[in-house]
Design a protein around this motif. Structure first.
Motif, PDB file in Angstrom:
ATOM      1  N   ARG A   1       0.810  -1.221   0.000  1.00  0.00           N
ATOM      2  CA  ARG A   1       0.000   0.000   0.000  1.00  0.00           C
ATOM      3  C   ARG A   1       0.842   1.269   0.000  1.00  0.00           C
ATOM      4  N   ALA A   2       2.068   1.190   0.470  1.00  0.00           N
ATOM      5  CA  ALA A   2       2.892   2.393   0.603  1.00  0.00           C
ATOM      6  C   ALA A   2       3.143   3.029  -0.767  1.00  0.00           C
ATOM      7  N   PRO A   3       2.835   4.322  -0.911  1.00  0.00           N
ATOM      8  CA  PRO A   3       3.028   4.988  -2.213  1.00  0.00           C
ATOM      9  C   PRO A   3       4.495   5.329  -2.477  1.00  0.00           C
ATOM     10  N   ASP A   4       4.720   6.018  -3.580  1.00  0.00           N
ATOM     11  CA  ASP A   4       6.055   6.478  -3.987  1.00  0.00           C
ATOM     12  C   ASP A   4       7.022   5.331  -4.248  1.00  0.00           C
ATOM     13  N   GLY A   5       6.477   4.186  -4.700  1.00  0.00           N
ATOM     14  CA  GLY A   5       7.334   3.067  -5.080  1.00  0.00           C
ATOM     15  C   GLY A   5       8.116   2.440  -3.953  1.00  0.00           C
ATOM     16  N   TYR A   6       7.583   2.511  -2.754  1.00  0.00           N
ATOM     17  CA  TYR A   6       8.315   2.010  -1.591  1.00  0.00           C
ATOM     18  C   TYR A   6       8.691   0.535  -1.747  1.00  0.00           C
ATOM     19  N   ALA A   7       7.772  -0.284  -2.265  1.00  0.00           N
ATOM     20  CA  ALA A   7       8.024  -1.727  -2.363  1.00  0.00           C
ATOM     21  C   ALA A   7       9.180  -2.050  -3.298  1.00  0.00           C
ATOM     22  N   ALA A   8       9.512  -1.132  -4.201  1.00  0.00           N
ATOM     23  CA  ALA A   8      10.599  -1.366  -5.156  1.00  0.00           C
ATOM     24  C   ALA A   8      11.936  -0.803  -4.681  1.00  0.00           C
ATOM     25  N   ASP A   9      11.989  -0.253  -3.485  1.00  0.00           N
ATOM     26  CA  ASP A   9      13.225   0.325  -2.956  1.00  0.00           C
ATOM     27  C   ASP A   9      14.260  -0.785  -2.758  1.00  0.00           C
ATOM     28  N   PRO A  10      15.398  -0.745  -3.442  1.00  0.00           N
ATOM     29  CA  PRO A  10      16.392  -1.822  -3.308  1.00  0.00           C
ATOM     30  C   PRO A  10      16.965  -1.945  -1.908  1.00  0.00           C
ATOM     31  N   VAL A  11      16.883  -0.890  -1.136  1.00  0.00           N
ATOM     32  CA  VAL A  11      17.430  -0.930   0.232  1.00  0.00           C
ATOM     33  C   VAL A  11      16.698  -1.957   1.093  1.00  0.00           C
ATOM     34  N   ILE A  12      15.396  -2.115   0.871  1.00  0.00           N
ATOM     35  CA  ILE A  12      14.619  -3.049   1.689  1.00  0.00           C
ATOM     36  C   ILE A  12      14.314  -4.347   0.960  1.00  0.00           C
TER      37      ILE A  12
END
Length: 363
Positions: free
Chosen positions: A200-211
């Protein structure tokens, strides 16, 4: 005399519908989203005024059974009604969550070891970290931008993700032996909520390589539940429908088929069909269709999609609409006890069922 053929035809139609497993409507009803929103608002107000919900630093506990369904359902209910204003108690709930997120190292756990015994502090932290992330991610999804407080909530959550053992990739979860939210198998409920938060998190959070490593560990933990009860597998299917990368296509299809096979003739689901739950007071679980069982399965089938899900979902939605009470609620029974009307916990499962039903019925 001309009325006899019409009556016979109606009776014949009902017999045919029963024979082929279709629901025979007992009453005509349309889903009332405004009433559902009013019920959820009233219940959130009650929860925030309940003395047992009070916590330190002037905050209130957030609950899976009353606070969370309100958070998940209200964005779509507001969208349908055209009223964008949040209630005072909803805003207060978000304020409490943000306060506890930033005071993470100062606030007490919901259930400290000192008063509830080991390991309730750790269990409470795991639950709260996931709920805070999901609550704020849902708020930000409605706003369209990921806030710094939500990023901090996720940082708190990932900091408590299990790094080893049987729960590696998941989160320690409250166990009061109360189904379905505070029990040994509720870790899959918690992991599913964590997956929903990330998705659900916006701004592409799920695609952040850090996590990326944390997300993959979460996926791996959820996969370990595939051999569990149908209820646990259904939750994993829900997580997969949002986050992806958890189940293979044949595994998804198998869970959907198993869920559809358990649908009752009236279009609903009952609690015994989903798990081997047993009440701690020795009473029997109701065999009739239940609001929570029907609503949670309907939500999952809606998110999964596909022709098989669509047919079952349509029947489930008809059941939910027909069983919505005048106050907007959808009644559900406790999995743990034959609770009596008027007791504090009597409406907890109805709160959850109503929120899930609103998600299943959204346009």
């Amino acid at each position: 005399m001309t009325r006899w053929p019409l009556i016979s035809s109606a009776v014949l139609l009902a017999v045919v519908m029963v024979a082929r497993g279709d629901a025979v409507p007992t009453k005509k009803s349309a889903w009332n989203g405004t009433a559902a929103a009013a019920y959820l608002d009233n219940r959130l107000t009650w929860w925030r005024q309940w003395p047992k919900a009070e916590r330190d630093h002037g905050t209130r506990c957030v609950s899976c059974h009353t606070s969370l369904p309100h958070v998940l359902a209200m964005p779509s209910l507001r969208s349908q009604s055209g009223k964008q204003r949040q209630s005072v108690d909803e805003m207060g709930m978000f304020d409490d969550v943000v306060k506890r997120v930033y005071l993470w190292d100062e606030v007490e756990p919901f259930y400290p070891d000192q008063t509830r015994g080991v390991p309730k502090s750790a269990e409470s932290r795991g639950v709260e970290a996931v709920l805070n992330a999901l609550i704020l991610a849902t708020r930000d999804q409605e706003r369209g931008h990921l806030g710094p407080d939500t990023r901090q909530a996720f940082a708190n959550m990932w900091g408590l993700q299990m790094k080893s053992g049987d729960q590696k990739g998941g989160f320690t979860w409250l166990n009061f032996r109360l189904e379905p939210f505070e029990s040994p198998t509720a870790t899959y409920w918690g992991a599913t909520l964590a997956a929903l938060a990330v998705a659900r998190a916006p701004d592409g959070y799920a695609a952040d390589p850090v996590i990326a490593p944390e997300i993959e560990a979460l996926r791996a933990y959820l996969r370990t539940g595939f051999g569990g009860t149908l209820y646990s597998r259904a939750l994993i299917l829900w997580a997969d429908s949002q986050l992806g990368g958890i189940l293979a296509a044949d595994e998804r299809n198998r869970i959907v088929s198993d869920l559809v096979a358990c649908q009752q003739a009236d279009g609903g689901w009952n609690l015994p069909s989903l798990s081997t739950w047993q009440r701690i007071d020795g009473s029997s679980l109701p065999q009739e269709s239940d609001g929570y069982a029907t609503a949670i399965v309907a939500v999952i089938l809606r998110e999964v999609g596909g022709p098989t899900s669509a047919v079952a979902l349509k029947r489930a939605q008809a059941w939910l609409a027909a069983h919505q009470d005048k106050d907007g609620s959808v009644t559900a029974k406790s999995i743990n006890k034959d609770r009596k009307p008027g007791t504090d916990a009597y409406l907890f499962m109805t709160d959850e069922a109503t929120g899930m039903a609103a998600l299943a019925m959204r346009r």
